[in-house]
Design a protein around this motif. Structure first.
Motif, short mmCIF file in Angstrom:
data_model
loop_
_atom_site.label_atom_id
_atom_site.label_comp_id
_atom_site.label_asym_id
_atom_site.label_seq_id
_atom_site.Cartn_x
_atom_site.Cartn_y
_atom_site.Cartn_z
N LEU A 159 0.96 -1.34 0.05
CA LEU A 159 0.06 0.18 0.15
C LEU A 159 0.86 1.41 0.08
O LEU A 159 0.56 2.26 -0.68
CB LEU A 159 -0.91 -0.01 1.10
N LEU A 160 1.88 1.40 0.83
CA LEU A 160 2.94 2.49 0.97
C LEU A 160 3.61 2.76 -0.52
O LEU A 160 3.40 3.90 -1.04
CB LEU A 160 3.81 2.22 1.99
N VAL A 161 4.04 1.60 -1.25
CA VAL A 161 4.61 1.68 -2.48
C VAL A 161 3.59 2.33 -3.43
O VAL A 161 3.95 3.15 -4.11
CB VAL A 161 5.28 0.29 -2.77
N MET A 162 2.45 1.82 -3.44
CA MET A 162 1.52 2.44 -4.33
C MET A 162 1.05 3.54 -4.34
O MET A 162 1.20 4.23 -5.22
CB MET A 162 0.23 1.41 -4.34
N LEU A 163 0.91 4.11 -3.08
CA LEU A 163 0.67 5.50 -3.06
C LEU A 163 1.89 6.38 -2.95
O LEU A 163 1.58 7.59 -3.86
CB LEU A 163 0.06 5.75 -1.26
N LYS A 164 2.91 6.03 -2.77
CA LYS A 164 4.11 6.89 -2.76
C LYS A 164 4.41 6.78 -4.55
O LYS A 164 4.72 8.06 -4.96
CB LYS A 164 5.32 6.06 -2.31
N SER A 165 4.21 5.82 -5.32
CA SER A 165 4.54 6.10 -6.76
C SER A 165 3.59 6.89 -7.29
O SER A 165 4.05 7.74 -8.15
CB SER A 165 4.14 4.69 -7.26
N ARG A 166 2.20 7.02 -6.83
CA ARG A 166 1.41 7.87 -7.53
C ARG A 166 1.40 9.18 -6.97
O ARG A 166 1.12 10.18 -7.62
CB ARG A 166 0.05 7.35 -6.95
N CYS A 167 2.17 9.44 -5.74
CA CYS A 167 2.33 10.78 -5.21
C CYS A 167 3.53 11.27 -6.05
O CYS A 167 3.59 12.69 -6.10
CB CYS A 167 2.68 10.88 -3.93
N ILE A 168 4.79 10.48 -6.27
CA ILE A 168 6.10 11.02 -6.66
C ILE A 168 5.90 11.14 -8.26
O ILE A 168 6.14 12.27 -8.66
CB ILE A 168 6.97 10.10 -6.29
N SER A 169 5.50 10.32 -8.97
CA SER A 169 5.37 10.27 -10.33
C SER A 169 4.07 10.55 -11.02
O SER A 169 3.93 10.70 -12.24
CB SER A 169 5.89 8.78 -10.96
N GLY A 170 2.97 10.75 -10.05
CA GLY A 170 1.80 11.10 -10.42
C GLY A 170 1.17 12.20 -9.76
O GLY A 170 1.74 12.76 -8.82
N PRO A 171 -0.34 12.65 -10.16
CA PRO A 171 -0.77 13.70 -9.48
C PRO A 171 -1.61 13.45 -8.23
O PRO A 171 -2.44 14.25 -7.95
CB PRO A 171 -1.81 14.50 -10.60
N LEU A 172 -1.25 12.42 -7.79
CA LEU A 172 -2.40 11.94 -6.51
C LEU A 172 -2.06 12.74 -5.35
O LEU A 172 -0.89 13.06 -4.98
CB LEU A 172 -1.92 10.45 -5.97
N ARG A 173 -3.12 13.44 -4.82
CA ARG A 173 -3.11 14.43 -3.70
C ARG A 173 -4.06 14.10 -2.58
O ARG A 173 -3.98 14.45 -1.51
CB ARG A 173 -3.06 15.86 -4.15
N SER A 174 -5.01 13.09 -2.80
CA SER A 174 -5.82 12.85 -1.65
C SER A 174 -6.08 11.17 -1.57
O SER A 174 -6.22 10.67 -2.61
CB SER A 174 -7.24 13.43 -1.85
N ALA A 175 -5.99 10.50 -0.45
CA ALA A 175 -6.13 9.31 -0.22
C ALA A 175 -6.95 8.99 0.93
O ALA A 175 -6.76 9.56 1.93
CB ALA A 175 -5.03 8.46 -0.12
N ARG A 176 -7.98 8.10 0.61
CA ARG A 176 -9.02 7.75 1.61
C ARG A 176 -9.05 6.26 1.99
O ARG A 176 -9.39 5.55 0.82
CB ARG A 176 -10.33 8.28 1.57
N ILE A 177 -8.50 5.69 2.87
CA ILE A 177 -8.37 4.23 2.99
C ILE A 177 -9.18 3.74 4.22
O ILE A 177 -9.25 4.40 5.40
CB ILE A 177 -6.85 3.86 3.23
N GLY A 178 -9.84 2.51 3.99
CA GLY A 178 -10.56 2.18 5.17
C GLY A 178 -10.45 0.61 5.18
O GLY A 178 -10.31 0.02 4.20
N GLY A 179 -10.41 0.04 6.49
CA GLY A 179 -10.04 -1.39 6.77
C GLY A 179 -8.68 -1.71 6.97
O GLY A 179 -8.42 -2.98 6.89
N PHE A 180 -7.64 -0.93 6.64
CA PHE A 180 -6.49 -1.09 6.89
C PHE A 180 -5.80 -0.83 8.08
O PHE A 180 -6.08 0.25 8.46
CB PHE A 180 -5.68 -0.42 5.74
N ARG A 181 -5.33 -1.83 8.98
CA ARG A 181 -4.94 -1.65 10.30
C ARG A 181 -4.11 -0.73 10.78
O ARG A 181 -3.85 0.10 11.78
CB ARG A 181 -4.83 -3.00 10.90
#
Length: 507
Positions: A461-483
């Motif tokens: 999950l961390l790698v996925m979000l990092k890759s989208r923040c660094i190389s993509g425009p992702l600016r908002s993440a809402r996650i549910g069910g991840f401990r």
């Protein structure tokens, strides 16, 4: 005031005049005070005389003390009066000097407007802000009554309407205060008696020429009661349901009364006879082509009926469907060239193969059965290139879902809620590199992912979000069910995510 006292010319309080002269007693034989010798008769007589003088002095002193106590009591009363005077005038000055008292009426009106906007929509004159503001002061009452925009919302439901109140009188007063403004009406008063419902409806219908937005739930008897008075020239948005099942004449009379309608929402089932399309739609009672939004919730149409409705409502921008339509393969697709938003829930998947929407921007859909995946793939093959906002509920977290995302490369907002299967590390990893190392939805700005995550894959999950923040425009993440989201939130925030929200508590 005692006879021995007079009023002071300066302060008005009593002053002793003339002063009391007290003769001090004298001890005639002090040597006998500290001995056991018996004094002579002359000493005894002198001692008794001095004791009588002392007793007279006590009387005079007590009179003096009583006079002084009366003076003190009057001073205490005067002091309390001065305190009260100061307190009352301090409150006056406080009201005058309070910042809110110095606000001009224009700014006060703006504040009142925000208060009303944040107040619950349910109508209750005992608790609604606008009804409370008029009770604060004359100035506030004048400002509140001079603002008709505070009084043009009326929502009467079973839970909101006060039981011990003359509703008709209160409604009439509110309608009067709303003056000429368009009205927003919500009426769902199921628990009231028929007489009370009719009384309230008569009051609301008296201002029907100002209705602009309405959501009404009526019985067929109520519709018939008011049929002759139907005329809503300004009504642009209508949501309604009829109880019990009604006929086509009732529905067509409602359509004829709303010539300016732009948004229509019907909630419930209709049984319109053996040929409902001919009786309801082809009579020309309402030009469905002028609709811009259409919601059919639990409508229960036959496939041909839905086909006829959408064929006539060909210019809609927003379509919401809920219910089991089961179109099958016998219905020709309908082109909706202007449709930009589609919301489908609890429907058979064949509905997607029935709609052609070349400029669709937003799609929200739930997965009631497995067949929907195939229908959705076919739909997105035709439409996915224009999608920018996709919401999927109860979808299986599998490779097939990733294939659907590959058909929508221009998505900026993606919400996958309450996934039906466990979200594995392979699925999350695929959101990073996609299928065959093809980057999925590269323009994604906002992501929501909720469901049951497979344990032990924090890094995915961390790698996925990092890759989208660094190389993509992702600016908002809402996650549910991840401990363990809290453990990595700091790292994500440092990467530039403006919103990292844990939705676990809301699942």
């Amino acid at each position: 005031m005692s006879p021995s006292s007079v009023a002071c010319p300066r302060c008005g309080f009593p002053e002793l005049a003339p002063p009391i002269v007290i003769v001090e007693p004298a001890c005639t034989s002090p040597e006998y005070l500290h001995s056991n010798y018996l004094p002579p008769d002359s000493v005894i007589v002198g001692t008794r005389r001095e004791m009588a003088l002392a007793e007279t002095g006590i009387v005079h002193v007590e009179e003096k003390m009583a006079d002084l106590e009366r003076v003190i009591d009057r001073l205490r009363l005067r002091r309390q009066g001065l305190h009260d005077f100061i307190a009352k005038h301090r409150r006056v000055l406080g009201r005058v000097l309070a910042p809110i008292r110095r606000l001009p009426n224009e700014l006060l009106s703006e504040i009142f407007s925000h208060c009303v906007e944040r107040d619950p929509y349910e109508w209750d004159p005992t608790t609604n802000v606008e009804w409370i503001l008029v009770l604060v002061s004359r100035a506030w009452r004048a400002v509140s009554i001079s603002m008709p925009q505070m009084w043009n919302r009326i929502s009467i439901s079973n839970t909101s309407a006060p039981k011990n109140m003359d509703l008709k009188a209160a409604l009439s007063l509110q309608l009067e205060r709303s003056t000429h403004l368009p009205l927003a009406i919500d009426f769902d008063f199921k628990s009231a008696s028929a007489e009370q419902r009719i009384s309230v409806l008569e009051t609301l219908f008296s201002a029907r020429d100002r209705w602009q937005v309405a959501n009404i739930h009526l019985t067929q008897a109520e519709v018939l009661h008011f049929r002759s008075g139907f005329a809503f020239p300004k009504l642009t948005k209508l949501g309604f349901s009829l109880r019990p099942v009604t006929d086509e004449h009732t529905v067509s009379s409602i359509f004829r009364a709303t010539p300016a309608l732009q948004e229509l929402c019907y909630n419930g089932r209709l049984v319109l006879g053996p040929h409902p399309t001919a009786s309801l739609l082809q009579i020309g009672s309402f030009p469905l082509s002028q609709l811009r939004r259409l919601d059919l919730l639990d409508f229960g149409y036959h496939p041909s009926e839905l086909s006829s409705v959408l064929g006539l409502a060909c210019n809609i921008l927003d379509l919401r469907l809920r219910g089991c339509f089961s179109l099958g393969d016998q219905v020709d697709p309908k082109a909706l060239p202007n449709l930009v938003s589609l919301d489908v829930a609890e429907c058979d998947g064949s509905i997607l193969g029935f709609i052609l929407a070349p400029v669709l921007r937003r799609l929200a859909i739930s997965f009631p059965n497995a067949r929907l995946s195939y229908d959705l793939e076919s739909f997105m093959t035709r439409t996915g290139a224009s999608l920018t906002d996709l919401t999927l509920h109860h979808a299986p977290a599998r490779e097939a879902l990733l294939g659907l995302l590959a058909l929508a490369p221009h998505l900026t907002s993606l919400s996958m809620g309450h996934m039906d299967t466990v979200i594995s590390w392979r699925f999350v990893k695929s959101l990073t590199c996609g299928l065959d190392k093809q980057n999925l939805v590269p323009q994604l700005v906002s992501l929501e992912l909720t469901g049951l995550f497979e344990s032990g894959f924090d890094d995915s999950l961390l790698v996925m979000l990092k890759s989208r923040c660094i190389s993509g425009p992702l600016r908002s993440a809402r996650i549910g069910g991840f401990r363990h989201l809290a453990d990595i939130q700091g790292q994500l925030l440092r990467l530039g995510l403006n919103s990292v929200v844990d939705l676990s508590d809301k699942l």
